[in-house]
Design a protein around this motif. Sequence first.
Motif, PDB file in Angstrom:
ATOM      1  N   ALA A  24       0.959  -0.973   0.204  1.00 18.98           N
ATOM      2  CA  ALA A  24       0.028  -0.080  -0.087  1.00 18.98           C
ATOM      3  C   ALA A  24       1.020   1.314   0.067  1.00 18.98           C
ATOM      4  O   ALA A  24       1.960   1.335   0.720  1.00 18.98           O
ATOM      5  N   GLY A  25       0.387   2.256  -0.810  1.00 20.63           N
ATOM      6  CA  GLY A  25       1.254   3.416  -0.859  1.00 20.63           C
ATOM      7  C   GLY A  25       2.397   3.410  -1.915  1.00 20.63           C
ATOM      8  O   GLY A  25       2.794   4.613  -2.239  1.00 20.63           O
ATOM      9  N   PRO A  83      -4.306  -4.802   3.740  1.00 21.53           N
ATOM     10  CA  PRO A  83      -3.610  -6.348   3.445  1.00 21.53           C
ATOM     11  C   PRO A  83      -4.549  -7.224   3.067  1.00 21.53           C
ATOM     12  O   PRO A  83      -5.744  -7.273   3.398  1.00 21.53           O
ATOM     13  N   GLY A  84      -4.437  -8.017   2.156  1.00 26.09           N
ATOM     14  CA  GLY A  84      -5.140  -8.910   1.377  1.00 26.09           C
ATOM     15  C   GLY A  84      -6.116  -8.597   0.045  1.00 26.09           C
ATOM     16  O   GLY A  84      -6.490  -9.237  -0.421  1.00 26.09           O
ATOM     17  N   LEU A  85      -6.198  -7.061   0.076  1.00 24.57           N
ATOM     18  CA  LEU A  85      -6.852  -6.713  -1.081  1.00 24.57           C
ATOM     19  C   LEU A  85      -6.495  -6.833  -2.375  1.00 24.57           C
ATOM     20  O   LEU A  85      -5.122  -6.586  -2.606  1.00 24.57           O
ATOM     21  N   GLU A  88      -2.849 -10.029 -11.404  1.00 19.68           N
ATOM     22  CA  GLU A  88      -3.501  -9.901 -10.109  1.00 19.68           C
ATOM     23  C   GLU A  88      -2.500  -9.307  -8.998  1.00 19.68           C
ATOM     24  O   GLU A  88      -1.699  -9.986  -8.412  1.00 19.68           O
ATOM     25  N   THR A  89      -2.747  -8.199  -8.392  1.00 23.51           N
ATOM     26  CA  THR A  89      -1.912  -7.457  -7.628  1.00 23.51           C
ATOM     27  C   THR A  89      -2.692  -7.628  -5.999  1.00 23.51           C
ATOM     28  O   THR A  89      -3.845  -7.153  -6.190  1.00 23.51           O
ATOM     29  N   THR A  90      -1.882  -8.053  -5.194  1.00 21.12           N
ATOM     30  CA  THR A  90      -2.517  -8.448  -3.815  1.00 21.12           C
ATOM     31  C   THR A  90      -1.469  -7.527  -2.828  1.00 21.12           C
ATOM     32  O   THR A  90      -0.186  -7.428  -2.927  1.00 21.12           O
ATOM     33  N   VAL A  91      -2.244  -6.876  -2.084  1.00 23.41           N
ATOM     34  CA  VAL A  91      -1.676  -5.898  -1.196  1.00 23.41           C
ATOM     35  C   VAL A  91      -1.312  -6.807  -0.011  1.00 23.41           C
ATOM     36  O   VAL A  91      -1.949  -7.692   0.640  1.00 23.41           O
ATOM     37  N   GLN A  92       0.196  -6.661   0.485  1.00 21.51           N
ATOM     38  CA  GLN A  92       0.873  -7.565   1.543  1.00 21.51           C
ATOM     39  C   GLN A  92       0.739  -6.954   2.673  1.00 21.51           C
ATOM     40  O   GLN A  92       0.362  -5.645   2.845  1.00 21.51           O
TER      41      GLN A  92
END
Length: 165
Positions: free
Chosen positions: A56-57, A133-135, A161-165
């Motif tokens: 994120a960011g 996280p998880g989005l 598919e990008t997933t926020v960690q």
Amino acid sequence: MSPSSLALAATLALAAPTAAQVIPGMFGYLVTGQNGTAGEFCWQFDCTPRPLRVVAGETLTLRVNAPLSSFFAIGASFSGTSCLPVPGVMNALVLDPPIVTLALGVVSQSSPILACWGGYDTATLALPGWLPPGLSITSQAVAVVPSLTGPNGPSLSAAVETTVQ
């Protein structure tokens, strides 16, 4: 056939596949973040999104590899489980509705890498710092490229598919 003619014919036969490294109906779509790159450079399509872990960011770079002056668009959705053929469009739509447009453009940069169509363009996507996280967000590009059956037409890329960690 003389030995030198045979050697020349064998050399040309082996060189022919490398000279034609583009595949009608295929083009590249890549997403790059601080953890790496996901997508396909140019030669493959299937309905399985390529995974990429993001933070994120951060700001992602979205890259389309296609013929110079080709129109392209990049769309996104919260899931990519479809494999829906679209009449008049090569490959299949992976994104699930609702779909939002992330970028529109025309391929304007010449690529020194001659293994694809000879052009590329990039867009950036700044991810908000508040993403949980998880989005996951799946993106897919469409571009106008040469086809197997006739003039240039729209084609869909492999999805990421990008997933926020």
